[in-house]
Design a protein around this motif. Structure first.
Motif, PDB file in Angstrom:
ATOM      1  N   ASN A  39       0.792  -1.221   0.000  1.00  0.00           N
ATOM      2  CA  ASN A  39       0.000   0.000   0.000  1.00  0.00           C
ATOM      3  C   ASN A  39       0.832   1.282   0.000  1.00  0.00           C
ATOM      4  O   ASN A  39       0.331   2.351  -0.338  1.00  0.00           O
ATOM      5  CB  ASN A  39      -0.977   0.020   1.182  1.00  0.00           C
ATOM      6  N   VAL A  60      -3.903   3.846   6.165  1.00  0.00           N
ATOM      7  CA  VAL A  60      -3.793   2.512   5.572  1.00  0.00           C
ATOM      8  C   VAL A  60      -2.463   1.844   5.938  1.00  0.00           C
ATOM      9  O   VAL A  60      -2.452   0.740   6.501  1.00  0.00           O
ATOM     10  CB  VAL A  60      -4.005   2.560   4.044  1.00  0.00           C
ATOM     11  N   THR A  64      -1.992  -1.181   8.934  1.00  0.00           N
ATOM     12  CA  THR A  64      -1.416  -2.444   8.467  1.00  0.00           C
ATOM     13  C   THR A  64      -0.273  -2.872   9.368  1.00  0.00           C
ATOM     14  O   THR A  64      -0.171  -4.035   9.772  1.00  0.00           O
ATOM     15  CB  THR A  64      -0.926  -2.314   7.010  1.00  0.00           C
ATOM     16  N   ILE A 112      -9.258   0.115   4.952  1.00  0.00           N
ATOM     17  CA  ILE A 112      -8.517   0.180   6.210  1.00  0.00           C
ATOM     18  C   ILE A 112      -8.764  -1.073   7.041  1.00  0.00           C
ATOM     19  O   ILE A 112      -7.825  -1.661   7.603  1.00  0.00           O
ATOM     20  CB  ILE A 112      -8.912   1.450   6.999  1.00  0.00           C
ATOM     21  N   SER A 115      -6.940  -3.901   5.462  1.00  0.00           N
ATOM     22  CA  SER A 115      -5.505  -3.734   5.676  1.00  0.00           C
ATOM     23  C   SER A 115      -5.091  -4.165   7.074  1.00  0.00           C
ATOM     24  O   SER A 115      -4.014  -4.742   7.272  1.00  0.00           O
ATOM     25  CB  SER A 115      -5.104  -2.270   5.439  1.00  0.00           C
TER      26      SER A 115
END
Length: 401
Positions: A39, A60, A64, A112, A115
């Protein structure tokens, strides 16, 4: 054939078998961990796809990495309790589902959430590294860990290259779809080639988690290595999480493919990993960590002077990745010797701290970049390096074991 010839032949075959397994584990680590970095060169693409939520795209990469830290805390210790091969396959299945959700995400909040799940399940990589330490003889442990960590670092760096290329020509959603295919192919190879591991603990899940706290209290070297690693990875992440935004603006005006290509430059750090492991085996890890901290500091000085220079950014990336990778191998070689029967848990303590540092770096980058620009990002990176240096050097070497 004489007895000595037979012994030599058997040893050679064993070495080849070990190298093959380490290569497979390196591939597992690289393919798995790549998913938490796909990402980073795509932030500008997310802004275009979700303009109403554009100010939140920095969440994001941050969630993650937080998911990765949570997955390490909750899932990685299970490698001491259960067969790591089975755990790897189960996590691959779950991650494929999360990646499908990301591919079809209709809004930024859904992306999101997906992720976060990808981060949790990508901890497959943290089953591979202690597996390598288990398979290798003690005298080769640093080299074995270095080889698998080479795969992991290549996954981190080349993920950006692959994501940038795919997004440039097929759109960002295709990045996550392609990862599903790669993971399914890898699962077939794992079923055919990877042996089962031998559990080393019978503790119930709750006690398995609690035992990690006892290790933190007991081992000063684990605490020191964890904070040093976290601070250096925060510096690493603040650079990589903002690079795509720097390149997208003036004077570069470059897209995600260009940002991703910096991953190939950074792959030089992966080549240093086995060498760092060998030096850690021979001379001890602390001296290598000191040199690594100096290299990372130099890289951010170079970055600060290179806001308009591709050549400067390239040079800085090479120095940064070599420094961070050498420190990582040395830290892990050091902590795996502390408690051999609990390598998954020792690794979990270290890597949870490591990726909390990474998430902190990404978050700081998202805050500093809009207000202070590239110079602010470079200064923040140096601040994290300073924390690593203070933590590493504040104790005599003999007191840190």
């Amino acid at each position: 054939m004489s007895t000595s010839d037979a012994s030599t032949s058997a040893a050679t075959a064993a070495d080849r078998s070990l190298r093959g397994l380490l290569l497979l584990l390196a591939t597992i680590a690289g393919v798995a961990v790549a998913n938490i970095y796909f990402n980073q060169p795509l932030l500008a693409n997310f802004r275009q796809s979700f303009p109403a939520s554009a100010s939140w795209v920095g969440a994001v990469p941050a969630v993650t990495q937080l998911g990765y830290a949570a997955g390490m805390l909750l899932l990685a210790p299970l490698g001491d309790r259960f067969d790591r091969r089975r755990l790897i396959l189960l996590q691959i299945a779950g991650m494929c589902i999360a990646l499908v959700v990301a591919t079809a995400a209709p809004s930024l909040p859904v992306l999101i959430f997906a992720s976060l799940a990808i981060g949790v399940l990508a901890t497959i990589a943290q089953q591979a590294v202690p597996f390598a330490a288990e398979l290798a003889p003690p005298a080769q442990r640093g080299h074995a860990v270095g080889m698998v960590m080479s795969g992991l670092l290549l996954g981190i760096l080349l993920a950006r290259t692959a994501a940038g290329f795919v997004a440039e020509y097929f759109g960002w959603r295709a990045v996550f779809g392609a990862s599903v295919v790669a993971l399914l192919v890898l699962a077939v190879v794992i079923i055919l080639r990877l042996p089962k591991s031998q559990p080393t603990s019978a503790l119930p899940y709750g006690k398995l988690l609690v035992s990690m706290w006892h290790m933190v209290v007991e081992h000063r070297a684990l605490r020191e290595a964890s904070l040093t690693g976290a601070a250096l990875f925060a510096a690493f992440s603040i650079f990589w999480s903002v690079l795509a935004l720097l390149l997208a603006g003036a004077p570069f005006h470059l897209g995600p493919q260009a940002a991703g290509l910096f991953g190939i430059v950074g792959a030089a750090g992966a080549l240093a990993a086995p060498l760092a492991g060998k030096f850690a085996d021979r001379r001890g890890p602390r001296a290598i960590i000191t040199v690594s901290i100096v290299l990372v500091a130099i890289s951010f000085i170079v970055f600060g002077a290179s806001a308009k220079s591709i050549a400067g950014l390239v040079l800085g990336v090479i120095i940064l990745d070599i420094g961070v990778q050498a420190a990582q191998i040395s830290n892990q070689s050091r902590i795996y010797a502390l408690k051999p029967e609990a390598r998954s848990r020792v690794n979990t303590v270290y890597m949870v701290a490591y990726f909390i540092g990474g998430a902190l770096g990404s978050g700081v980058g998202a805050i500093v970049w809009p207000t202070f620009g590239w110079i602010g990002v470079s200064v923040a990176g140096l601040a994290f390096v300073g924390l690593a240096a203070w933590n590493h050097l504040r104790l005599p070497a003999r007191a840190a074991h």
